[in-house]
Design an enzyme around this catalytic site. Structure first.
Site, PDB file in Angstrom:
ATOM      1  N   ASN A   1       5.686  -1.429  11.436  1.00  0.00           N
ATOM      2  CA  ASN A   1       4.910  -0.971  10.278  1.00  0.00           C
ATOM      3  C   ASN A   1       5.283  -1.821   9.059  1.00  0.00           C
ATOM      4  O   ASN A   1       6.008  -2.812   9.189  1.00  0.00           O
ATOM      5  CB  ASN A   1       5.202   0.519  10.040  1.00  0.00           C
ATOM      6  CG  ASN A   1       3.978   1.257   9.537  1.00  0.00           C
ATOM      7  OD1 ASN A   1       3.323   0.788   8.614  1.00  0.00           O
ATOM      8  ND2 ASN A   1       3.658   2.388  10.133  1.00  0.00           N
TER       9      ASN A   1
ATOM     10  N   PHE B   1      -1.732   8.164   4.169  1.00  0.00           N
ATOM     11  CA  PHE B   1      -2.535   8.766   5.249  1.00  0.00           C
ATOM     12  C   PHE B   1      -3.804   9.437   4.718  1.00  0.00           C
ATOM     13  O   PHE B   1      -4.115  10.579   5.060  1.00  0.00           O
ATOM     14  CB  PHE B   1      -1.724   9.808   6.039  1.00  0.00           C
ATOM     15  CG  PHE B   1      -0.671   9.248   6.953  1.00  0.00           C
ATOM     16  CD1 PHE B   1      -0.594   7.894   7.239  1.00  0.00           C
ATOM     17  CD2 PHE B   1       0.251  10.102   7.568  1.00  0.00           C
ATOM     18  CE1 PHE B   1       0.387   7.386   8.089  1.00  0.00           C
ATOM     19  CE2 PHE B   1       1.230   9.615   8.426  1.00  0.00           C
ATOM     20  CZ  PHE B   1       1.300   8.260   8.681  1.00  0.00           C
TER      21      PHE B   1
ATOM     22  N   SER C   1       5.413   5.229   8.762  1.00  0.00           N
ATOM     23  CA  SER C   1       4.796   4.983   7.468  1.00  0.00           C
ATOM     24  C   SER C   1       5.790   5.333   6.365  1.00  0.00           C
ATOM     25  O   SER C   1       6.391   6.407   6.389  1.00  0.00           O
ATOM     26  CB  SER C   1       3.543   5.843   7.292  1.00  0.00           C
ATOM     27  OG  SER C   1       3.164   5.791   5.927  1.00  0.00           O
TER      28      SER C   1
ATOM     29  N   ASN D   1       0.830  -1.201   0.000  1.00  0.00           N
ATOM     30  CA  ASN D   1       0.000   0.000   0.000  1.00  0.00           C
ATOM     31  C   ASN D   1       0.859   1.244   0.000  1.00  0.00           C
ATOM     32  O   ASN D   1       1.937   1.275   0.581  1.00  0.00           O
ATOM     33  CB  ASN D   1      -0.976  -0.011   1.180  1.00  0.00           C
ATOM     34  CG  ASN D   1      -0.429   0.682   2.411  1.00  0.00           C
ATOM     35  OD1 ASN D   1      -0.487   1.905   2.534  1.00  0.00           O
ATOM     36  ND2 ASN D   1       0.133  -0.098   3.334  1.00  0.00           N
TER      37      ASN D   1
ATOM     38  N   ASN E   1       4.947   6.024   3.426  1.00  0.00           N
ATOM     39  CA  ASN E   1       4.220   6.700   2.350  1.00  0.00           C
ATOM     40  C   ASN E   1       4.046   8.202   2.546  1.00  0.00           C
ATOM     41  O   ASN E   1       3.338   8.844   1.777  1.00  0.00           O
ATOM     42  CB  ASN E   1       2.856   6.032   2.170  1.00  0.00           C
ATOM     43  CG  ASN E   1       3.016   4.560   1.817  1.00  0.00           C
ATOM     44  OD1 ASN E   1       3.826   4.217   0.961  1.00  0.00           O
ATOM     45  ND2 ASN E   1       2.292   3.691   2.499  1.00  0.00           N
ATOM     46  N   THR E   2       4.650   8.745   3.593  1.00  0.00           N
ATOM     47  CA  THR E   2       4.710  10.197   3.756  1.00  0.00           C
ATOM     48  C   THR E   2       6.187  10.568   3.723  1.00  0.00           C
ATOM     49  O   THR E   2       6.923  10.203   4.649  1.00  0.00           O
ATOM     50  CB  THR E   2       4.057  10.627   5.091  1.00  0.00           C
ATOM     51  OG1 THR E   2       2.682  10.264   5.062  1.00  0.00           O
ATOM     52  CG2 THR E   2       4.169  12.131   5.310  1.00  0.00           C
TER      53      THR E   2
ATOM     54  N   LYS F   1       5.287   3.572  17.167  1.00  0.00           N
ATOM     55  CA  LYS F   1       5.271   2.512  16.141  1.00  0.00           C
ATOM     56  C   LYS F   1       6.440   2.705  15.199  1.00  0.00           C
ATOM     57  O   LYS F   1       6.567   3.762  14.557  1.00  0.00           O
ATOM     58  CB  LYS F   1       3.947   2.542  15.377  1.00  0.00           C
ATOM     59  CG  LYS F   1       3.838   1.396  14.353  1.00  0.00           C
ATOM     60  CD  LYS F   1       2.425   1.245  13.863  1.00  0.00           C
ATOM     61  CE  LYS F   1       2.299   0.150  12.825  1.00  0.00           C
ATOM     62  NZ  LYS F   1       0.918  -0.023  12.365  1.00  0.00           N
TER      63      LYS F   1
HETATM   64  C1  LIG Z   1      -3.762  -0.926   3.511  1.00  0.00           C
HETATM   65  C2  LIG Z   1      -2.937  -0.682   4.722  1.00  0.00           C
HETATM   66  C3  LIG Z   1      -2.986   0.566   5.327  1.00  0.00           C
HETATM   67  C4  LIG Z   1      -2.223   0.802   6.472  1.00  0.00           C
HETATM   68  N1  LIG Z   1      -2.310   2.020   7.078  1.00  0.00           N
HETATM   69  C5  LIG Z   1      -1.630   2.242   8.227  1.00  0.00           C
HETATM   70  C6  LIG Z   1      -1.766   3.469   8.911  1.00  0.00           C
HETATM   71  O1  LIG Z   1      -2.523   4.359   8.515  1.00  0.00           O
HETATM   72  N2  LIG Z   1      -1.032   3.642  10.042  1.00  0.00           N
HETATM   73  C7  LIG Z   1      -0.197   2.671  10.544  1.00  0.00           C
HETATM   74  O2  LIG Z   1       0.429   2.871  11.591  1.00  0.00           O
HETATM   75  N3  LIG Z   1      -0.073   1.483   9.908  1.00  0.00           N
HETATM   76  C8  LIG Z   1      -0.758   1.251   8.790  1.00  0.00           C
HETATM   77  N4  LIG Z   1      -0.642   0.045   8.158  1.00  0.00           N
HETATM   78  C9  LIG Z   1       0.295  -0.963   8.690  1.00  0.00           C
HETATM   79  C10 LIG Z   1      -0.392  -1.977   9.587  1.00  0.00           C
HETATM   80  O3  LIG Z   1      -0.927  -1.370  10.733  1.00  0.00           O
HETATM   81  C11 LIG Z   1       0.629  -3.057  10.025  1.00  0.00           C
HETATM   82  O4  LIG Z   1       1.650  -2.454  10.791  1.00  0.00           O
HETATM   83  C12 LIG Z   1       1.267  -3.774   8.840  1.00  0.00           C
HETATM   84  O5  LIG Z   1       0.334  -3.952   7.796  1.00  0.00           O
HETATM   85  C13 LIG Z   1       1.835  -5.133   9.231  1.00  0.00           C
HETATM   86  O6  LIG Z   1       0.825  -5.998   9.699  1.00  0.00           O
HETATM   87  P1  LIG Z   1       0.131  -7.121   8.737  1.00  0.00           P
HETATM   88  O7  LIG Z   1       1.243  -7.853   8.068  1.00  0.00           O
HETATM   89  O8  LIG Z   1      -0.657  -7.979   9.691  1.00  0.00           O
HETATM   90  O9  LIG Z   1      -0.716  -6.374   7.803  1.00  0.00           O
HETATM   91  C14 LIG Z   1      -1.388  -0.222   7.009  1.00  0.00           C
HETATM   92  C15 LIG Z   1      -1.359  -1.465   6.390  1.00  0.00           C
HETATM   93  C16 LIG Z   1      -2.113  -1.712   5.267  1.00  0.00           C
HETATM   94  C17 LIG Z   1      -2.058  -3.081   4.627  1.00  0.00           C
END
Ligand SMILES: Cc1cc2nc3c(=O)[nH]c(=O)nc-3n(C[C@H](O)[C@H](O)[C@H](O)COP(=O)(O)O)c2cc1C
Length: 347
Positions: free
Chosen positions: A237, A114, A172, A110, A174-175, A208
């Site tokens: 993350n 934000f 993140s 992704n 992405n910022t 985080k």
């Molecule tokens: C589509 C998507 C959007 C995410 N948006 C955020 C976010 O806004 N803030 C954040 O701290 N982590 C965000 N994450 C990261 C997740 O909270 C998590 O740390 C990461 O996906 C690893 O866990 P997973 O493998 O179980 O998905 C996002 C993950 C995905 C897949």
């Protein structure tokens, strides 16, 4: 629950972002009719940073960015739900497409950036909640902010009173530049500002971090965390690394989550446990898709775990399965409860 598990398969016919938005709508509409989850087995209960969690399995940030459905998600059996990331001002995020399923890899990439309705909208939603489950709010900075640290302070002031804990997201990918806040000097300033902002309240603060940090960077973060008064660390993350992937989307820019993140994020979790011991609560996230994965994070030092990507592939029935499998792992290894297993494989 069965409906939502079957829907998880059907939703894959839609683009990833459309499927996500439809899921939020369906879950929101179904919320009043979803039954309460069965009470959790007492061996799964955990007390961490002053809160009593019925079980250690949480929903990770990013699923419910605007805190629209935390109580409905709680009904799927999560022990806690983290909403956000929320920025002070509303933000559209990056152009679409920005969310990709890597089906062969059990992963997602992704680059949402934000996208969220801003802190006023999240505050309205949190105020309207009826449920009592544990909800964390994850805060970040606007992309075009001239003073990112002030953004976190603003977010904290607006949202901390409405949540059980606050996560400070500096990881993140992405910022642009956001992850620079993990550097020693900036991180010290950021955490000091937030500790000042919470004066008088005991609201737990968790940081985080990214999985893409070398040993020196981990040392620096551990040093800052040790001297700050924050309660916990969420590891991790998404990653900007691209391990061997099979999917045609493998080269998309953004953060990779899901199965390929399990081992690297657990390695960073273990490294932080080795540096910090039991002085702060660790939350393990990254690639959890079954009870054994959650158990591995707990043995590496996590008191709590979170997941997101596996939910896309397996549907919400996964939460109950993980809890059952976790209990089986504890029984197999002779642990009386989850607490007894925390950090048992950290060395
Ligand atoms: C589509 C998507 C959007 C995410 N948006 C955020 C976010 O806004 N803030 C954040 O701290 N982590 C965000 N994450 C990261 C997740 O909270 C998590 O740390 C990461 O996906 C690893 O866990 P997973 O493998 O179980 O998905 C996002 C993950 C995905 C897949």
């Amino acid at each position: 629950m069965c409906f939502f598990d079957s829907a998880a398969g059907l939703l894959r016919a839609l683009s990833a972002e459309r499927a996500h938005n439809l899921t939020l709508t369906l879950v929101g509409a179904a919320a009043p009719f979803l039954p309460r989850p069965a009470a959790d087995d007492r061996r799964l209960a955990i007390t961490a940073f002053g809160l009593d969690f019925p079980n250690p399995v949480g929903l990770a940030a990013g699923f419910d960015k605007n805190a629209q459905v935390p109580d409905a998600m709680g009904k799927f059996g999560f022990g806690f739900v983290e909403c956000g990331t929320v920025t002070p001002r509303p933000q559209a995020g990056n152009p679409q497409p920005r969310l990709f399923r890597l089906i062969e890899d059990g992963a997602v990439i992704n680059r949402m950036g934000f996208n969220n309705g801003g802190m006023q909208e999240a505050a309205r939603n949190l105020k309207a909640r009826r449920g009592r489950g544990i909800v964390g709010i994850n805060i970040g900075a606007n992309k075009d902010s001239a003073d990112r640290i002030s953004d976190y302070v603003l977010g904290f002031a607006a949202l901390a009173p409405l949540a059980d804990y606050v996560t400070v997201n500096v990881s993140s990918p992405n910022t642009p530049g956001l992850r620079g806040l993990q550097n020693r000097e900036e991180l010290t300033r950021l955490l000091d500002s937030l500790i000042t902002a919470r004066a008088g309240t005991k609201k737990p603060i968790l940081l985080k971090i990214a999985p893409d940090l070398d040993h020196h960077a981990l040392d620096e973060i551990a040093a800052v965390v040790r001297t700050s008064a924050i309660e916990g660390l969420i590891v991790s993350n998404t990653t900007i690394a691209r391990p061997m992937l099979k999917s045609s989307h493998a080269r998309e820019t953004g953060g990779l989550s899901g199965r390929p993140l399990l081992a690297p994020s657990t390695a960073v979790l273990r490294a932080m446990r080795q540096r910090l011991g039991k002085s702060v609560t660790l939350v393990g996230v990254g690639g959890i898709a079954c009870g054994a994965d959650a158990y591995e994070k707990i043995r590496a030092g996590a008191s709590l775990v979170q997941l997101y990507t596996a939910l896309v592939y397996q549907g919400p029935g996964l939460v109950a399965r993980i809890k059952q499998e976790l209990l089986a792992c504890l029984a197999r290894d002779g642990y009386a409860d989850v607490t007894a297993a925390i950090g048992s494989g950290a060395d």
